[in-house]
Design a protein around this motif. Structure first.
Motif, PDB file in Angstrom:
ATOM      1  N   ALA A  73       0.829  -1.206   0.000  1.00  0.00           N
ATOM      2  CA  ALA A  73       0.000   0.000   0.000  1.00  0.00           C
ATOM      3  C   ALA A  73       0.865   1.258   0.000  1.00  0.00           C
ATOM      4  N   ARG A  74       1.915   1.276   0.807  1.00  0.00           N
ATOM      5  CA  ARG A  74       2.805   2.447   0.840  1.00  0.00           C
ATOM      6  C   ARG A  74       3.454   2.672  -0.518  1.00  0.00           C
ATOM      7  N   ARG A  75       3.943   1.596  -1.136  1.00  0.00           N
ATOM      8  CA  ARG A  75       4.710   1.752  -2.366  1.00  0.00           C
ATOM      9  C   ARG A  75       3.834   1.974  -3.596  1.00  0.00           C
ATOM     10  N   LEU A  76       2.584   1.548  -3.520  1.00  0.00           N
ATOM     11  CA  LEU A  76       1.677   1.745  -4.649  1.00  0.00           C
ATOM     12  C   LEU A  76       0.802   2.986  -4.485  1.00  0.00           C
ATOM     13  N   LEU A  77       0.952   3.695  -3.376  1.00  0.00           N
ATOM     14  CA  LEU A  77       0.050   4.801  -3.058  1.00  0.00           C
ATOM     15  C   LEU A  77       0.019   5.839  -4.172  1.00  0.00           C
ATOM     16  N   ARG A  78       1.174   6.191  -4.697  1.00  0.00           N
ATOM     17  CA  ARG A  78       1.227   7.265  -5.692  1.00  0.00           C
ATOM     18  C   ARG A  78       0.532   6.886  -6.994  1.00  0.00           C
ATOM     19  N   LEU A  79       0.343   5.581  -7.227  1.00  0.00           N
ATOM     20  CA  LEU A  79      -0.351   5.147  -8.441  1.00  0.00           C
ATOM     21  C   LEU A  79      -1.860   5.213  -8.292  1.00  0.00           C
ATOM     22  N   GLU A  80      -2.335   5.403  -7.056  1.00  0.00           N
ATOM     23  CA  GLU A  80      -3.767   5.567  -6.769  1.00  0.00           C
ATOM     24  C   GLU A  80      -4.600   4.411  -7.327  1.00  0.00           C
ATOM     25  N   ILE A  81      -4.136   3.179  -7.071  1.00  0.00           N
ATOM     26  CA  ILE A  81      -4.863   1.976  -7.474  1.00  0.00           C
ATOM     27  C   ILE A  81      -5.644   1.459  -6.269  1.00  0.00           C
ATOM     28  N   PRO A  82      -6.935   1.185  -6.405  1.00  0.00           N
ATOM     29  CA  PRO A  82      -7.653   0.531  -5.303  1.00  0.00           C
ATOM     30  C   PRO A  82      -7.069  -0.849  -5.014  1.00  0.00           C
ATOM     31  N   LEU A  83      -6.923  -1.179  -3.736  1.00  0.00           N
ATOM     32  CA  LEU A  83      -6.316  -2.439  -3.325  1.00  0.00           C
ATOM     33  C   LEU A  83      -7.350  -3.371  -2.711  1.00  0.00           C
ATOM     34  N   MET A  84      -7.161  -4.649  -2.948  1.00  0.00           N
ATOM     35  CA  MET A  84      -7.892  -5.699  -2.256  1.00  0.00           C
ATOM     36  C   MET A  84      -6.861  -6.690  -1.739  1.00  0.00           C
ATOM     37  N   GLY A  85      -6.918  -7.030  -0.460  1.00  0.00           N
ATOM     38  CA  GLY A  85      -5.977  -7.971   0.119  1.00  0.00           C
ATOM     39  C   GLY A  85      -6.608  -9.341   0.301  1.00  0.00           C
ATOM     40  N   VAL A  86      -5.882 -10.378  -0.085  1.00  0.00           N
ATOM     41  CA  VAL A  86      -6.293 -11.757   0.169  1.00  0.00           C
ATOM     42  C   VAL A  86      -5.401 -12.302   1.272  1.00  0.00           C
ATOM     43  N   ASN A  87      -5.990 -12.673   2.386  1.00  0.00           N
ATOM     44  CA  ASN A  87      -5.225 -13.045   3.571  1.00  0.00           C
ATOM     45  C   ASN A  87      -4.594 -14.421   3.440  1.00  0.00           C
ATOM     46  N   LEU A  88      -3.258 -14.440   3.466  1.00  0.00           N
ATOM     47  CA  LEU A  88      -2.510 -15.693   3.505  1.00  0.00           C
ATOM     48  C   LEU A  88      -1.639 -15.743   4.751  1.00  0.00           C
ATOM     49  N   GLY A  89      -1.891 -14.821   5.683  1.00  0.00           N
ATOM     50  CA  GLY A  89      -1.108 -14.762   6.914  1.00  0.00           C
ATOM     51  C   GLY A  89      -1.905 -15.266   8.093  1.00  0.00           C
ATOM     52  N   ARG A  90      -1.507 -14.816   9.300  1.00  0.00           N
ATOM     53  CA  ARG A  90      -2.134 -15.309  10.527  1.00  0.00           C
ATOM     54  C   ARG A  90      -3.287 -14.442  10.996  1.00  0.00           C
ATOM     55  N   VAL A  91      -3.117 -13.128  10.952  1.00  0.00           N
ATOM     56  CA  VAL A  91      -4.125 -12.241  11.534  1.00  0.00           C
ATOM     57  C   VAL A  91      -5.177 -11.844  10.504  1.00  0.00           C
ATOM     58  N   GLY A  92      -4.753 -11.172   9.462  1.00  0.00           N
ATOM     59  CA  GLY A  92      -5.674 -10.816   8.404  1.00  0.00           C
ATOM     60  C   GLY A  92      -6.697  -9.775   8.789  1.00  0.00           C
ATOM     61  N   PHE A  93      -6.253  -8.711   9.477  1.00  0.00           N
ATOM     62  CA  PHE A  93      -7.203  -7.655   9.836  1.00  0.00           C
ATOM     63  C   PHE A  93      -7.373  -6.671   8.679  1.00  0.00           C
ATOM     64  N   LEU A  94      -6.295  -6.366   7.985  1.00  0.00           N
ATOM     65  CA  LEU A  94      -6.360  -5.405   6.881  1.00  0.00           C
ATOM     66  C   LEU A  94      -6.681  -6.070   5.554  1.00  0.00           C
ATOM     67  N   THR A  95      -6.232  -7.298   5.381  1.00  0.00           N
ATOM     68  CA  THR A  95      -6.553  -8.031   4.160  1.00  0.00           C
ATOM     69  C   THR A  95      -8.017  -8.441   4.220  1.00  0.00           C
ATOM     70  N   GLN A  96      -8.787  -8.020   3.215  1.00  0.00           N
ATOM     71  CA  GLN A  96     -10.237  -8.113   3.334  1.00  0.00           C
ATOM     72  C   GLN A  96     -10.793  -9.515   3.083  1.00  0.00           C
ATOM     73  N   LEU A  97     -10.168 -10.302   2.211  1.00  0.00           N
ATOM     74  CA  LEU A  97     -10.715 -11.595   1.808  1.00  0.00           C
ATOM     75  C   LEU A  97      -9.903 -12.747   2.373  1.00  0.00           C
ATOM     76  N   GLU A  98     -10.560 -13.839   2.735  1.00  0.00           N
ATOM     77  CA  GLU A  98      -9.859 -15.079   3.055  1.00  0.00           C
ATOM     78  C   GLU A  98      -9.465 -15.785   1.760  1.00  0.00           C
ATOM     79  N   ARG A  99      -8.495 -16.676   1.852  1.00  0.00           N
ATOM     80  CA  ARG A  99      -7.905 -17.243   0.641  1.00  0.00           C
ATOM     81  C   ARG A  99      -8.896 -18.026  -0.221  1.00  0.00           C
TER      82      ARG A  99
END
Length: 283
Positions: A73-99
């Motif tokens: 998100a930090r590195r793509l911010l200047r491109l102004e692309i909407p992001l969707m996160g797919v959770n492949l980690g443990r917590v997954g609070f910011l990543t919106q979708l489960e795998r």
């Protein structure tokens, strides 16, 4: 108004077998649907570099955990692309979708489009002798904190140049609403809805509890000055980058002029996350 997906970017956590497997399945799905795409790994020297990506993109899907999502998100911010996160980690609070949920969601998005929501991002700089020596962005939070020695640090806090407080503490957290449920909540700070624009200021173990958590308007300029130190003092961005501070250094924090865009899953998604992670309990 819904956004149409004409071209996608798929960002993966490097060296992660699960991310590689989902990327293979997702790019195969996009190929079947005739949707152009590019892929990149979340590395500082590649992800988001304009010369390596041939956009524009209408949607970026990030495959990994919360750390991968924040860094991308930090590195793509200047491109102004909407992001969707797919959770492949443990917590997954910011990543919106489960795998296992990305395929029906993506099929619906390709057919019907999607809405994007704005999220506040922090821009900061470190000033030394009145001159900037470092600058960066934070999606979740900035933390001014002591080093390894268990000694309190002395910080002065200003808001738009007005002295707010002087405190001794283990540190001070300045978080976005999206990041208020992370370290800030653990330190006793408020939960602020991710859709709001505000700065959350929370002390970490303040001496004599003389500084209460604050929620400030988004257009303020916050200053955190190192008044004195008996050991190391650092500022970290999203727990991923660290800068050493010297006595007299000031961390100046304000709202980034560019918001983070995230794919909106609807009004239920935020509260569902809070319930899942124990911030809200249903009786």
């Amino acid at each position: 108004m819904n956004r149409t997906v004409r071209k996608m970017l798929v960002v993966t956590k490097p060296g992660d077998a699960a991310a590689k497997a989902v990327r293979t399945a997702m790019t195969g799905f996009l190929t079947e649907r005739g949707v152009p795409f590019e892929t990149c790994e979340h590395r500082q020297d590649s992800c988001g570099e304009a010369e390596r990506l041939r956009g524009p993109f209408d949607l970026a899907v990030v495959l990994g955990g919360d750390g991968t999502f924040i860094g991308a998100a930090r590195r793509l911010l200047r491109l102004e692309i909407p992001l969707m996160g797919v959770n492949l980690g443990r917590v997954g609070f910011l990543t919106q979708l489960e795998r296992d949920h990305w395929r029906p969601w993506l099929a619906r998005v390709l057919d019907q489009g999607f809405r994007a929501a704005h999220r506040l991002v922090l821009a900061y700089r470190v000033e030394r002798g009145g001159e900037p020596v470092h600058a960066g962005l934070a999606v979740n939070e900035l933390v001014v904190s002591r080093g390894d020695l268990a000694r309190l640090i002395h910080l002065g806090v200003t808001c738009d140049g007005v002295a707010v407080s002087s405190l001794r503490a283990d540190g001070l957290i300045v978080s976005t609403p999206m990041g208020s449920s992370a370290y800030g909540a653990s330190a006793g700070g408020p939960l602020v809805h991710a859709g709001l624009a505000a700065l959350c200021v929370t002390p970490v173990c303040p001496f004599l509890n003389g500084f209460k958590p604050l929620v400030l308007p988004p257009d303020v300029v916050l200053g955190v000055r190192v008044e004195e130190q008996a050991g190391e003092v650092n500022v970290t961005e999203d727990g991923q980058g660290l800068v050493r501070l010297m006595p007299g250094d000031e961390v100046v924090v304000e709202k980034s002029p560019t918001d983070l865009l995230v794919a909106d899953l609807g009004p239920d998604a935020y509260f569902a996350k809070l319930k899942k992670h124990g911030f809200l309990i249903e009786r």
